[in-house]
Design a protein around this motif. Structure first.
Motif, PDB file in Angstrom:
ATOM      1  N   ILE A  57      55.201  11.186  71.112  1.00  0.00           N
ATOM      2  CA  ILE A  57      56.248  12.149  70.772  1.00  0.00           C
ATOM      3  C   ILE A  57      57.584  11.444  70.566  1.00  0.00           C
ATOM      4  O   ILE A  57      58.289  11.682  69.590  1.00  0.00           O
ATOM      5  CB  ILE A  57      56.366  13.249  71.856  1.00  0.00           C
ATOM      6  N   ASP A  58      57.943  10.564  71.506  1.00  0.00           N
ATOM      7  CA  ASP A  58      59.218   9.846  71.408  1.00  0.00           C
ATOM      8  C   ASP A  58      59.113   8.543  70.618  1.00  0.00           C
ATOM      9  O   ASP A  58      60.112   7.893  70.359  1.00  0.00           O
ATOM     10  CB  ASP A  58      59.779   9.550  72.800  1.00  0.00           C
ATOM     11  N   GLY A  59      57.892   8.137  70.264  1.00  0.00           N
ATOM     12  CA  GLY A  59      57.725   6.912  69.506  1.00  0.00           C
ATOM     13  C   GLY A  59      58.083   5.665  70.296  1.00  0.00           C
ATOM     14  O   GLY A  59      58.735   4.772  69.790  1.00  0.00           O
ATOM     15  N   VAL A  60      57.645   5.619  71.558  1.00  0.00           N
ATOM     16  CA  VAL A  60      57.979   4.515  72.453  1.00  0.00           C
ATOM     17  C   VAL A  60      56.695   3.872  72.958  1.00  0.00           C
ATOM     18  O   VAL A  60      55.744   4.559  73.310  1.00  0.00           O
ATOM     19  CB  VAL A  60      58.802   5.024  73.663  1.00  0.00           C
ATOM     20  N   ARG A  61      56.688   2.543  72.997  1.00  0.00           N
ATOM     21  CA  ARG A  61      55.566   1.802  73.582  1.00  0.00           C
ATOM     22  C   ARG A  61      56.130   0.847  74.621  1.00  0.00           C
ATOM     23  O   ARG A  61      57.085   0.113  74.343  1.00  0.00           O
ATOM     24  CB  ARG A  61      54.825   1.017  72.514  1.00  0.00           C
ATOM     25  N   VAL A  62      55.528   0.855  75.808  1.00  0.00           N
ATOM     26  CA  VAL A  62      55.967  -0.008  76.901  1.00  0.00           C
ATOM     27  C   VAL A  62      54.757  -0.782  77.410  1.00  0.00           C
ATOM     28  O   VAL A  62      53.724  -0.184  77.705  1.00  0.00           O
ATOM     29  CB  VAL A  62      56.583   0.818  78.060  1.00  0.00           C
ATOM     30  N   ILE A  63      54.888  -2.095  77.483  1.00  0.00           N
ATOM     31  CA  ILE A  63      53.877  -2.951  78.093  1.00  0.00           C
ATOM     32  C   ILE A  63      54.429  -3.336  79.464  1.00  0.00           C
ATOM     33  O   ILE A  63      55.567  -3.815  79.559  1.00  0.00           O
ATOM     34  CB  ILE A  63      53.619  -4.225  77.260  1.00  0.00           C
ATOM     35  N   TYR A  64      53.647  -3.119  80.521  1.00  0.00           N
ATOM     36  CA  TYR A  64      54.162  -3.356  81.862  1.00  0.00           C
ATOM     37  C   TYR A  64      53.040  -3.769  82.796  1.00  0.00           C
ATOM     38  O   TYR A  64      51.862  -3.711  82.444  1.00  0.00           O
ATOM     39  CB  TYR A  64      54.878  -2.107  82.402  1.00  0.00           C
ATOM     40  N   PRO A  67      42.649  -5.136  78.602  1.00  0.00           N
ATOM     41  CA  PRO A  67      41.504  -5.913  79.110  1.00  0.00           C
ATOM     42  C   PRO A  67      41.830  -7.394  79.313  1.00  0.00           C
ATOM     43  O   PRO A  67      42.502  -8.013  78.490  1.00  0.00           O
ATOM     44  CB  PRO A  67      40.449  -5.740  78.011  1.00  0.00           C
ATOM     45  N   GLY A  68      41.372  -7.923  80.436  1.00  0.00           N
ATOM     46  CA  GLY A  68      41.537  -9.333  80.738  1.00  0.00           C
ATOM     47  C   GLY A  68      42.916  -9.731  81.231  1.00  0.00           C
ATOM     48  O   GLY A  68      43.210 -10.915  81.343  1.00  0.00           O
ATOM     49  N   THR A  69      43.791  -8.741  81.508  1.00  0.00           N
ATOM     50  CA  THR A  69      45.146  -9.026  81.989  1.00  0.00           C
ATOM     51  C   THR A  69      45.496  -8.071  83.124  1.00  0.00           C
ATOM     52  O   THR A  69      44.732  -7.156  83.440  1.00  0.00           O
ATOM     53  CB  THR A  69      46.201  -8.841  80.878  1.00  0.00           C
TER      54      THR A  69
END
Length: 73
Positions: A62-69, A51-53
């Motif tokens: 499952i793979d334990g991955v977080r991606v901000i894009y 929100p706001g961006t």
């Protein structure tokens, strides 16, 4: 007759702060991240809006991955 082409993948560009983080990953972590990036490149709307961006947040539990894009035209 040739088969139908698959979905067109988006172009992924990595910014400097992410490159610094990438250099610290193990081979296994890099492989899991690659899988997440491929998923996002096929479906850029996969993540949820921050929100706001203009950012999106994708987590693969499952793979334990977080991606901000963010997605551009």
């Amino acid at each position: 007759m040739s088969p139908e082409p698959g979905p067109r993948r988006s172009r992924v560009i990595t910014v400097e702060p992410a490159l610094t983080q990438l250099s610290k990953l193990t081979a296994g972590e890099t492989h899991r991240l690659d899988r997440a990036i491929v998923a996002i490149s096929v479906n850029p709307e996969l993540g949820t809006e921050v929100p706001g961006t203009l950012l999106r947040d994708y987590t693969d539990e499952i793979d334990g991955v977080r991606v901000i894009y963010f997605v551009t035209a």
